[in-house]
Design a protein around this motif. Sequence first.
Motif, PDB file in Angstrom:
ATOM      1  N   LEU A 166       0.825  -1.213   0.000  1.00  0.00           N
ATOM      2  CA  LEU A 166       0.000   0.000   0.000  1.00  0.00           C
ATOM      3  C   LEU A 166       0.857   1.260   0.000  1.00  0.00           C
ATOM      4  N   ASN A 167       1.983   1.237   0.711  1.00  0.00           N
ATOM      5  CA  ASN A 167       2.877   2.404   0.714  1.00  0.00           C
ATOM      6  C   ASN A 167       3.513   2.620  -0.655  1.00  0.00           C
ATOM      7  N   VAL A 168       3.903   1.547  -1.318  1.00  0.00           N
ATOM      8  CA  VAL A 168       4.471   1.667  -2.668  1.00  0.00           C
ATOM      9  C   VAL A 168       3.412   2.215  -3.625  1.00  0.00           C
ATOM     10  N   ALA A 169       2.199   1.690  -3.547  1.00  0.00           N
ATOM     11  CA  ALA A 169       1.116   2.179  -4.401  1.00  0.00           C
ATOM     12  C   ALA A 169       0.832   3.648  -4.114  1.00  0.00           C
ATOM     13  N   TYR A 170       0.904   4.036  -2.841  1.00  0.00           N
ATOM     14  CA  TYR A 170       0.685   5.425  -2.437  1.00  0.00           C
ATOM     15  C   TYR A 170       1.694   6.345  -3.124  1.00  0.00           C
ATOM     16  N   PHE A 171       2.977   5.993  -3.070  1.00  0.00           N
ATOM     17  CA  PHE A 171       3.996   6.849  -3.666  1.00  0.00           C
ATOM     18  C   PHE A 171       3.929   6.843  -5.192  1.00  0.00           C
ATOM     19  N   ILE A 172       3.574   5.724  -5.789  1.00  0.00           N
ATOM     20  CA  ILE A 172       3.413   5.680  -7.247  1.00  0.00           C
ATOM     21  C   ILE A 172       2.263   6.597  -7.665  1.00  0.00           C
ATOM     22  N   MET A 173       1.176   6.570  -6.912  1.00  0.00           N
ATOM     23  CA  MET A 173       0.044   7.441  -7.243  1.00  0.00           C
ATOM     24  C   MET A 173       0.393   8.911  -7.040  1.00  0.00           C
ATOM     25  N   ILE A 174       1.151   9.225  -6.003  1.00  0.00           N
ATOM     26  CA  ILE A 174       1.587  10.613  -5.785  1.00  0.00           C
ATOM     27  C   ILE A 174       2.427  11.083  -6.973  1.00  0.00           C
ATOM     28  N   ILE A 175       3.379  10.251  -7.410  1.00  0.00           N
ATOM     29  CA  ILE A 175       4.225  10.606  -8.548  1.00  0.00           C
ATOM     30  C   ILE A 175       3.377  10.804  -9.798  1.00  0.00           C
ATOM     31  N   HIS A 176       2.402   9.923 -10.027  1.00  0.00           N
ATOM     32  CA  HIS A 176       1.542  10.019 -11.201  1.00  0.00           C
ATOM     33  C   HIS A 176       0.711  11.302 -11.171  1.00  0.00           C
ATOM     34  N   ILE A 177       0.173  11.631 -10.015  1.00  0.00           N
ATOM     35  CA  ILE A 177      -0.652  12.834  -9.891  1.00  0.00           C
ATOM     36  C   ILE A 177       0.191  14.086 -10.125  1.00  0.00           C
ATOM     37  N   ILE A 178       1.377  14.136  -9.528  1.00  0.00           N
ATOM     38  CA  ILE A 178       2.248  15.307  -9.718  1.00  0.00           C
ATOM     39  C   ILE A 178       2.695  15.418 -11.172  1.00  0.00           C
ATOM     40  N   MET A 179       3.043  14.275 -11.787  1.00  0.00           N
ATOM     41  CA  MET A 179       3.441  14.324 -13.208  1.00  0.00           C
ATOM     42  C   MET A 179       2.291  14.792 -14.085  1.00  0.00           C
ATOM     43  N   SER A 180       1.067  14.363 -13.778  1.00  0.00           N
ATOM     44  CA  SER A 180      -0.070  14.794 -14.605  1.00  0.00           C
ATOM     45  C   SER A 180      -0.271  16.301 -14.495  1.00  0.00           C
ATOM     46  N   GLN A 240       8.603   7.655 -21.327  1.00  0.00           N
ATOM     47  CA  GLN A 240       8.676   6.282 -20.819  1.00  0.00           C
ATOM     48  C   GLN A 240       8.167   6.195 -19.389  1.00  0.00           C
ATOM     49  N   ILE A 241       8.540   7.155 -18.562  1.00  0.00           N
ATOM     50  CA  ILE A 241       8.054   7.163 -17.176  1.00  0.00           C
ATOM     51  C   ILE A 241       6.541   7.324 -17.155  1.00  0.00           C
ATOM     52  N   TRP A 242       6.029   8.244 -17.960  1.00  0.00           N
ATOM     53  CA  TRP A 242       4.592   8.511 -18.009  1.00  0.00           C
ATOM     54  C   TRP A 242       3.821   7.285 -18.495  1.00  0.00           C
ATOM     55  N   ASN A 243       4.317   6.650 -19.559  1.00  0.00           N
ATOM     56  CA  ASN A 243       3.644   5.448 -20.069  1.00  0.00           C
ATOM     57  C   ASN A 243       3.696   4.314 -19.054  1.00  0.00           C
ATOM     58  N   GLY A 244       4.825   4.163 -18.374  1.00  0.00           N
ATOM     59  CA  GLY A 244       4.940   3.118 -17.355  1.00  0.00           C
ATOM     60  C   GLY A 244       3.972   3.337 -16.206  1.00  0.00           C
ATOM     61  N   LEU A 245       3.868   4.575 -15.743  1.00  0.00           N
ATOM     62  CA  LEU A 245       2.927   4.873 -14.664  1.00  0.00           C
ATOM     63  C   LEU A 245       1.486   4.655 -15.106  1.00  0.00           C
ATOM     64  N   ASN A 246       1.172   5.048 -16.336  1.00  0.00           N
ATOM     65  CA  ASN A 246      -0.182   4.823 -16.847  1.00  0.00           C
ATOM     66  C   ASN A 246      -0.500   3.342 -16.941  1.00  0.00           C
ATOM     67  N   ARG A 247       0.460   2.541 -17.383  1.00  0.00           N
ATOM     68  CA  ARG A 247       0.223   1.101 -17.485  1.00  0.00           C
ATOM     69  C   ARG A 247       0.068   0.453 -16.111  1.00  0.00           C
ATOM     70  N   LEU A 248       0.789   0.966 -15.127  1.00  0.00           N
ATOM     71  CA  LEU A 248       0.653   0.430 -13.775  1.00  0.00           C
ATOM     72  C   LEU A 248      -0.691   0.790 -13.146  1.00  0.00           C
ATOM     73  N   LEU A 249      -1.148   2.004 -13.363  1.00  0.00           N
ATOM     74  CA  LEU A 249      -2.321   2.490 -12.652  1.00  0.00           C
ATOM     75  C   LEU A 249      -3.632   2.351 -13.423  1.00  0.00           C
ATOM     76  N   GLU A 250      -3.575   2.137 -14.710  1.00  0.00           N
ATOM     77  CA  GLU A 250      -4.806   2.028 -15.496  1.00  0.00           C
ATOM     78  C   GLU A 250      -5.702   0.868 -15.035  1.00  0.00           C
ATOM     79  N   PRO A 251      -5.158  -0.306 -14.659  1.00  0.00           N
ATOM     80  CA  PRO A 251      -6.054  -1.363 -14.146  1.00  0.00           C
ATOM     81  C   PRO A 251      -6.783  -0.958 -12.858  1.00  0.00           C
TER      82      PRO A 251
END
Length: 96
Positions: free
Chosen positions: A12-26, A43-54
């Motif tokens: 959950l902590n890893v998912a939390y930080f990934i979502m924070i990074i995705h939100i700030i990048m957006s 590449q970072i943006w596409n990777g984050l989108n692929r991780l979080l889209e599901p």
Amino acid sequence: MQSFYEILMFVLNVAYFIMIIHIIMSWLISFQVINPYQPTIGQIWNGLNRLLEPIYAPIRRVLPNTPGIDLAPLVAFIILIALRIILTNNAAFFYS
């Protein structure tokens, strides 16, 4: 059971930080601070989108259509925070 609790909190902590990074990048992409067409940023943006889209896709199906604003990350972020609070408040269950 303590190990299971710690693994869940770590995930959950890893998912939390990934979502924070995705939100700030957006936000940075929306305000044209960074360019998503640069290879590394793209590449970072596409990777984050692929991780979080599901995670976001089922939430988008339930939420009403709001043009211009994507509320799925906000809802997913609130759910993630709620899960962390629930697990923390019930940690005694895992230690017994």
